[in-house]
Structures are given as structure tokens and as C-alpha cells.
Design an enzyme around this catalytic site. Structure first.
Site, PDB file in Angstrom:
ATOM      1  N   GLY A 289     -23.026 -30.448 -15.756  1.00  0.00           N
ATOM      2  CA  GLY A 289     -22.631 -29.041 -15.834  1.00  0.00           C
ATOM      3  C   GLY A 289     -21.412 -28.735 -14.975  1.00  0.00           C
ATOM      4  O   GLY A 289     -20.529 -29.573 -14.806  1.00  0.00           O
ATOM      5  N   SER A 290     -21.398 -27.580 -14.384  1.00  0.00           N
ATOM      6  CA  SER A 290     -20.205 -27.047 -13.721  1.00  0.00           C
ATOM      7  C   SER A 290     -19.729 -27.852 -12.529  1.00  0.00           C
ATOM      8  O   SER A 290     -18.565 -27.728 -12.144  1.00  0.00           O
ATOM      9  CB  SER A 290     -20.449 -25.601 -13.292  1.00  0.00           C
ATOM     10  OG  SER A 290     -20.669 -24.803 -14.429  1.00  0.00           O
ATOM     11  N   VAL A 291     -20.576 -28.646 -11.901  1.00  0.00           N
ATOM     12  CA  VAL A 291     -20.096 -29.437 -10.753  1.00  0.00           C
ATOM     13  C   VAL A 291     -18.999 -30.412 -11.214  1.00  0.00           C
ATOM     14  O   VAL A 291     -18.158 -30.834 -10.429  1.00  0.00           O
ATOM     15  CB  VAL A 291     -21.206 -30.235 -10.034  1.00  0.00           C
ATOM     16  CG1 VAL A 291     -22.200 -29.327  -9.366  1.00  0.00           C
ATOM     17  CG2 VAL A 291     -21.891 -31.197 -10.931  1.00  0.00           C
TER      18      VAL A 291
END
Lengths: 569, 122
Positions: A289-291
Site C-alpha cells: 500500500g501507501s508505504v
């Protein structure tokens, strides 16, 4: 007439004695000459014994030489059925069944075997062995065996692993370093008397055992405890399916703490299901995801394709690309490159990735170590999934940069972020620091290893600064540390459903960061699988990072680096 | 004469035989004694390992936390405003690590603070 009568009697007696003598002489000749070899072999087997001398298994220590695994001797109960009178077997079986909490019929079946050695129960506790001794049974005896004990119980259980009944490593470091730990048995060819006592002076040959070597890990017992306490809190609070935490020294790749939940106690591993043994930090992969956006950003900066102050219009939260509508978590307008990452805009990152192009992006994904083994000394590590650009679909350019359509392990993720923290160098994660002998001398050392330089120091500094912004003014506010500058990135990734498509109820919440941001000493990744009811990385995982980082930095006695820290006289 | 020689030889052989047998018996007795001491040594070594395990268990963070909670001992980390870094401590530290000769020379030229508080004898 009288004389001839006496002579004949005498002759009879003479014949009788001669016959007896002849009989004994024949018997002696038969035993001493014809059967001598057979009886010599029997005597030899009774008196000459080849004994195996078990070595002491090496211990496992943390980086400060605190014992994490130790070998002790415990009693195991065995019986000698051939020495046991048949009438006593029932009563003996009943007594043993009561003391050892075993099935009486099972014990009786073993006692009825025509053998000179049968196990009754192995590795009993001290109280039980004392009660067995009190029974005073000649044909039921105790034998000392080696058993592994873990003083910390479940602490670092996934990393250390455990040994089986014969002191052989079955999981974790116990398995991977079994060759160093187990040692080499010794042998003694000795003579025993009728009372089974060894006569050392008659020893023919003696090869002493070589005790196992000890393994020194990179983890710190105290940091491990801090990390696991923080993990336990979030695991219980959000009723998660699983959770994990890794603390790494970004400069040398040392794993300072590593834990996952659910867990088990290696002292009682047989009571735990096999599913609990796996070290999720290396065996489980997930869409980050966003990491993952920080790596997309690093690629763009390193390739000189964007300026940090360059603006990107985030389409007010909806962006149509290749027949798909990409959403942001809230409508965002025009953001600078820095703000795109700080506010975690999917649309902004997608536009950055369109500038980078899939080939260049794939190259950097591989440079950061995704899609390959990190080389950490942990069994069961997997590579994750990184598809080649030729296998990307039209929408992949909007998915991969934001951490979808790619599967990574926690170990890969923390190692990659550490590369940003340390100025651009991908380090090989180190779990074992050295191997020592029983005298404490270092036999083998495992030095830190740089895999490759991924990005320049300048690029790393820019990304670090952006990640600082995520914590100070972005989605990672809950990771803010008092007294220390902190950098990080939140992640809230939808899980893929079994039938395809992304779930709207199942998420992986994560936070990865390092502190102090200016001169990072630790990188921490926290991953929580299916937390509920809250599932955002900033809400679930970031506080775990904060709590663990705060206590670990204080434990390490790292000075505050935020302005307005300790007052100087 | 011949009988005397024979008797002397016989007696000598007998004595040597007795001596050999005696030595073998003593060696075997010594073996038993060594066995017993070896067993005692192994028992002590095993006991030592058990004690090492006990000590390691007592020192574990979990156990220490449990003891602190049980004894109701509350330890808290200092707040930032409670931490002061005293400049003198740094100098003290430097003084301790400096070689003795250098310290003596610096003392001659009064290159370090002269006033140093010492605990009262009372």
C-alpha cells in the site's frame, strides 16, 4: 578269595572316578577349545561397552551475551523388561501410570516386550524424577538427557525457534545453525564389571566429545521485550488476525528486534499449532500500500525527473486512467511533490509514476531489493511478487507505484526503508553476529554487508526530509516522538479477496519509519493484518512505532535531537 | 644349590605376580574412585547449568516487570524538563580517561578547575 574281592571293588571305584574325570576333562576341552570363541564373544559383549558421550549443545545469546537458549540435563525414565519379574509388571505399570500421567496399558505393553531397554517417558521434571527414585525399582531407571530451555519463554520465539526431543533444531536459528550448535559426540570403548561400573583403567579408546558452539544474535533482549510489549497491545486492542514488528539498525543491517503475532512458547512448542511457528516477517507477503510511495518518490528524485517543488494536480480525488477510476482518501487539489507524499495522494503518485515510466520504476523496485531474498538468516524466507514490466497491464502504472499489484515481505520493506535512512545503501539484514566456543572465543564472525547502493546520499536526504514531513504534518502524526525528530510513512492497504478484487473490510495497516530523522539509529516497521474496527495505518500502526521507538531510543541513551531538548547548565 | 636357585626363582616369580595383581587391583579401585568423582563433577556441572538457567530467567525483562509490579515499585522515565546535563560531569569524565602524566602536567599549569567538592568526613 578275600583279596580278589577287594581288588575288584577297588577296580570298580577306580573306573567310576576315571569316568567322572574323563567326563569333566571332555567338558573342559569342549568349553575351552571348541566353544571358547563363542563364550569369549559373549563375555566381550557383556564387559566391553562402546559408549557414546553426548556433547553439550551450544547456547544462544543476545547481542549483550544474555542467554536466550540454554541446554540443561533432565531425567528420562526407562525400564529393563528382561530383568523384571513377570508378576510385578502389572503393579509397576500402575505406579508409573499414576506418577507419569500416562496410559497404564501402554506402559504394560512396553514392559511386556522382551527387551533390555524401553523408554517409558522422556524429559520429566525434577519432582517426577525424585518420585520415581523413591519407588526404588531396580528395573526402572533414570537416564540423563539434554533438554533445551528458553529463559525468556515466548520472547523472540519465531526468531530463535526450538529443538525437538533429541536436541535437534526444528525451527528458526536452532534449525539454521544446528550444525554449529549441536557439537560432535564423543566415544569411549570401556570395560564394565558385573555391577555395570566402568573400569577406566581398562579403557581401550576414548574420543572426547566436542561441545557445540554458541551463537550470538544481533537482537537485544530489552529491545525485543519493548517491541513485543507494543505489539501485544495493538494485537489485542484491534483484534487483529496477525501483527509483526521489526527493529533494524539502518547502518549495519542488524536486526535489533523481530516479533510476530500470534506467537508460541518454545518451552512448550508441542502444544502450539504448526501455523504459529512461522515467522511472518519473512514467510508472509502482502501488498504494502501507501508505504511503497516513498520508493516511487525516491526513483523520481534519483532520476532527476521531478523537482521537489513541482506541482501535481490531484484531480480533486478522482482520476480516470486506463478505464479505471483511481481515488484518494479525500479530495485533494494541487499539491507539491513533497505534499503528494506527505498527504499520501494516490493520484499524485500515479502522475509521478507516469513521468517515471514502468521500466525505470521496475528497475528501482528491484534495486531496493523487492522480488528477491534479503539473505536474512531466517528459514522460510520468500521473495514476494514483482512482475516484470512486460507482464504489467494498462492499469499497473497506477497500481504498482502505490503499493498494489506487488507483494512484499516485512523484511524486504524494512531493509529498503533502511536504505533511505542510511544514505542510500541496501544492507543485508543480519540476525547472527558471531559464533563462539565454550570459552567465549569468537570462532566465526558475520560482518555487516552492503548489498548495493540504491540511491545517492542527496536523494536519500530529500526523501528523509519528505518522510519527516509525513510525521510532522501528514498522515503519520501519531508517530511523532517527543524529543526526537521522526520520519516515516503510513500504509493502509486493501487485501485481495480470494475470489479476486480488493476487499472493503479487510486491510493491512502499516507504518514504517526511523528516528532520529537527522541521524537515524533505528528503523521500525509495524504491520497489523486485519485490524478492526479501525484500520488506518496512521491510527493503528503509527502509535506502536511511537511507543516502541520512544522506549528503545531511551534505552539506547540516544540524546534528544529536537530543538529544546535537555537543558544545559 | 640347584634347589636353592629354583626356590629363589619361584619365590621371586611369586612376589612379582603378587605385586602385579596388587597393582591391577589398585588401578581398578582407582578407576572406581575416578568414576565416582567424575559422576560428582558432572552432577555439579549439571547443577551449575540449572542455576545459570535460573539466573537467566530471573534477569528476563518479563520477570523483572512482574517483580516490580508485585512489589508495587513504580519506575518512570524522566520528563524532558527533569533532565539536566551538567557541564562539570563532562570534564570529570575527560579527567578520568586522561593519562596520569598528562593530568599531572595540566595540574601544574592549572588547566583544569581547582575547586572540587569532596564529601565531608563527618
Amino acid at each position: 578269595m578275600h583279596k580278589s574281592f577287594n581288588k575288584s571293588r577297588l577296580f570298580v571305584v577306580f573306573i567310576v572316578f576315571i569316568s567322572i574325570l574323563t567326563f569333566y576333562l571332555t567338558r573342559i576341552i569342549y568349553l575351552q577349545i571348541f566353544k571358547s570363541k563363542d563364550y569369549s564373544i559373549i563375555a566381550d559383549n557383556q564387559h566391553n561397552i562402546l559408549l557414546q558421550i553426548e556433547p553439550q549443545r551450544g547456547d544462544i545469546y543476545d547481542r549483550n551475551l544474555r542467554k536466550m537458549a540454554i541446554d540443561c540435563k533432565v531425567d528420562s525414565v526407562y525400564a529393563v523388561p528382561i530383568e523384571m519379574p513377570g508378576s510385578d509388571k502389572g503393579e509397576i505399570a500402575a505406579n508409573l501410570s499414576r506418577l507419569l500421567d500416562l496410559n497404564e496399558d501402554m506402559i504394560l505393553a512396553r514392559l511386556n516386550q522382551e527387551k533390555s531397554f524401553v523408554w517409558i517417558k522422556r524429559e520429566v521434571d525434577k519432582d517426577t524424577s525424585e518420585r520415581i527414585e523413591d519407588l526404588n525399582l531396580k528395573s526402572v531407571r533414570l537416564l540423563k538427557e539434554h533438554k533445551r530451555f528458553y529463559p525468556n519463554g515466548p520472547l523472540a520465539s519465531h526468531l530463535i525457534g526450538f529443538t525437538g526431543i533429541d536436541d535437534t533444531g526444528l525451527e528458526g536459528i536452532e534449525l539454521l545453525y544446528d550444525g554449529y550448535l549441536r557439537g560432535t559426540p564423543g566415544w569411549r570403548w570401556t570395560v564394565r564389571d558385573a555391577k555395570r561400573r566402568d573400569i577406566i583403567s581398562e579403557d581401550v579408546k576414548f574420543i572426547p566429545p566436542s561441545d557445540g558452539l554458541s551463537v550470538v544474535l544481533t537482537i537485544d533482549e530489552a529491545m525485543q521485550h519493548i517491541a513485543e510489549n507494543s505489539l501485544d497491545e495493538v494485537f489485542k486492542k484491534y483484534k487483529a488476525k496477525a501483527a509483526s514488528i521489526i527493529v533494524m539498525d539502518p547502518h549495519n543491517g542488524d536486526i535489533l528486534a523481530l516479533a510476530s503475532r500470534p506467537s508460541f512458547n518454545p518451552n512448550e512448542f508441542s502444544t502450539a499449532g504448526a501455523d504459529l511457528y512461522r515467522n511472518r516477517c519473512v514467510t508472509d507477503m502482502y501488498e504494502p500500500g501507501s508505504v511503497f510511495k516513498v520508493f516511487t518518490a525516491a526513483c523520481a528524485i534519483e532520476e532527476g525527473l521531478v523537482d521537489i517543488n513541482q506541482n501535481f494536480f490531484c484531480e480533486d480525488g478522482e482520476y480516470r486512467i486506463a478505464g479505471r477510476i483511481l481515488h484518494d482518501h479525500k479530495p485533494l487539489g494541487t499539491l507539491t511533490f513533497r505534499e503528494v507524499i506527505e498527504k499520501s495522494s494516490n493520484i499524485g503518485v500515479c502522475k509521478i509514476a507516469e513521468i517515471i515510466g514502468k521500466e525505470r520504476l521496475y528497475k528501482f523496485i528491484k534495486l531496493f531489493g523487492f522480488g528477491e531474498l534479503t539473505g536474512a538468516d531466517i528459514p522460510g524466507e520468500i521473495e514476494g511478487i514483482v512482475r516484470r514490466p512486460s507482464e504489467w497491464s494498462a492499469v499497473s502504472i497506477s497500481s504498482v507505484p502505490i503499493g498494489q499489484e506487488i507483494a512484499v515481505t516485512s523484511m524486504q520493506l524494512v531493509t529498503a526503508v533502511s536504505a533511505i535512512a542510511n544514505g542510500g545503501y541496501l544492507m543485508k539484514p543480519r540476525v547472527v553476529r558471531e559464533v563462539r566456543d565454550s570459552g567465549g572465543n569468537i570462532i566465526k564472525s558475520f560482518d555487516p554487508a552492503i548489498v548495493r547502493q540504491v540511491i545517492s546520499t542527496e536523494t536519500a536526504d530529500i526523501i528523509k526530509d519528505i518522510m519527516k514531513g509525513v510525521v510532522e504534518s501528514g498522515t503519520g502524526g501519531n508517530a511523532r516522538l517527543e524529543g526526537y525528530t521522526t520520519a516515516g510513512k503510513t500504509g493502509t492497504a486493501q487485501k485481495v479477496e480470494a475470489h479476486g478484487g480488493y476487499s472493503h473490510t479487510k486491510f493491512v495497516a502499516s507504518f514504517v519509519g526511523f528516528a532520529p530523522a537527522v541521524d537515524p539509529r533505528i528503523t521500525i516497521l509495524v504491520t497489523v493484518d486485519e485490524p478492526r474496527p479501525v484500520y488506518y495505518g496512521g491510527s493503528v500502526a503509527a502509535p506502536v512505532f511511537r511507543d516502541a521507538a520512544r522506549d528503545i531510543l531511551r534505552y539506547m541513551k540516544i540524546e534528544y535531537d529536537k530543538p529544546g531538548g535537555a537543558v544545559k547548565l | 644349590m640347584k634347589i636353592t636357585k629354583f626356590l629363589i626363582t619361584l619365590i621371586s616369580i611369586t612376589i612379582l605376580t603378587f605385586m602385579h595383581t596388587h597393582q591391577r587391583i589398585e588401578a581398578i579401585k582407582l578407576s572406581y574412585s575416578i568414576n565416582e568423582r567424575e559422576a560428582a563433577l558432572h552432577k555439579l556441572l549439571d547443577r551449575r547449568r540449572e542455576l545459570e538457567y535460573n539466573v537467566a530467567k530471573l534477569k528476563t525483562p518479563t520477570h523483572l516487570e512482574f517483580k516490580l509490579a508485585k512489589e508495587d515499585i513504580k519506575l518512570v522515565l524522566p520528563e524532558r524538563w527533569q533532565v539536566f546535563e551538567a557541564a562539570g560531569l563532562r570534564e570529570e569524565g575527560a579527567r578520568k580517561t586522561r593519562p596520569l602524566l598528562l593530568t599531572a602536567i595540566m595540574g601544574l599549569f592549572s588547566l583544569e578547575s581547582e575547586a572540587r567538592a569532596t564529601p565531608s568526613i563527618e
